[in-house]
Design a protein around this motif. Structure first.
Motif, PDB file in Angstrom:
ATOM      1  N   ILE A  36      46.418  64.808  77.755  1.00 38.25           N
ATOM      2  CA  ILE A  36      47.330  65.489  76.838  1.00 38.25           C
ATOM      3  C   ILE A  36      48.745  65.516  77.410  1.00 38.25           C
ATOM      4  N   THR A  37      48.873  65.784  78.696  1.00 33.06           N
ATOM      5  CA  THR A  37      50.188  65.813  79.335  1.00 33.06           C
ATOM      6  C   THR A  37      50.870  64.454  79.254  1.00 33.06           C
ATOM      7  N   LEU A  40      51.939  63.749  75.606  1.00 30.40           N
ATOM      8  CA  LEU A  40      53.132  64.508  75.212  1.00 30.40           C
ATOM      9  C   LEU A  40      54.395  63.947  75.855  1.00 30.40           C
ATOM     10  N   GLY A  44      57.467  62.461  73.690  1.00 31.49           N
ATOM     11  CA  GLY A  44      58.824  62.977  73.883  1.00 31.49           C
ATOM     12  C   GLY A  44      59.797  61.875  74.253  1.00 31.49           C
TER      13      GLY A  44
END
Length: 173
Positions: A36-37, A40, A44
């Motif tokens: 997930i990190t 993201l 971004g």
């Protein structure tokens, strides 16, 4: 002879670890958090690159001229006006065309409309260009309060009337 009861003797079974067994031993929650990190961060970074490439700007609307032909407050509770405003709109975007749809213009004094809204024609505003609009506002009588009438009369006698041109509608990039 090796004495197993000797405290200095350590009996270990060494197991050879393969790369697959290294990942299998990980906690699934930790793996999910890492996924997930990373997702993201990549999302971004993609959004930042798109924003840097396109850099959308809001259109600029400026009133560069005004002519007041009629400002009649002698028949309360209605005000009759006739005005012409020159609006200049600038599209600062390098790649985007702005589509003005259902724009309407009006004039207000002390936050109260003194002209009925006038619908402006649709406009496709090309990138890096400037367009002038000349709406004629007024005509029909607009209901107004005595406070506005008194303030407008005093400002008119003083020689300075603070009017505000309003433009409302939908803008698409």
């Amino acid at each position: 002879m090796i004495d197993e009861k000797d405290p200095d003797y350590h009996h270990h079974k060494h197991k050879r670890m393969t790369p697959l067994s290294t990942y299998a031993a990980r906690d699934p929650c930790r793996t999910l958090c890492a996924f997930i990190t990373i997702f993201l961060l990549l999302a971004g970074l993609t959004a930042l690159i798109v924003w840097l490439v396109y850099r959308p700007h809001k259109p600029l609307l400026t009133v560069v001229g005004a002519a007041i032909y009629d400002l009649n407050t002698t028949s309360p509770p209605f005000i009759y006006t006739s005005m012409l405003f020159t609006l200049v709109t600038r599209n600062l975007n390098k790649r985007d065309t702005i589509i003005y749809d259902e724009l309407s213009a009006y004039v207000s004094y002390r936050s109260q409309a003194i002209t009925p809204p006038v619908v402006l024609p649709p406009l496709n505003h090309e990138n890096k260009s400037t367009v002038a609009l000349l709406p004629v506002l007024g005509g029909a009588g607009v209901l107004f309060s005595i406070v506005v009438s008194n303030g407008l009369t005093m400002d008119e006698n003083y020689g300075v009337v603070a009017l505000r041109e309003g433009v409302a509608g939908e803008v698409e990039l």
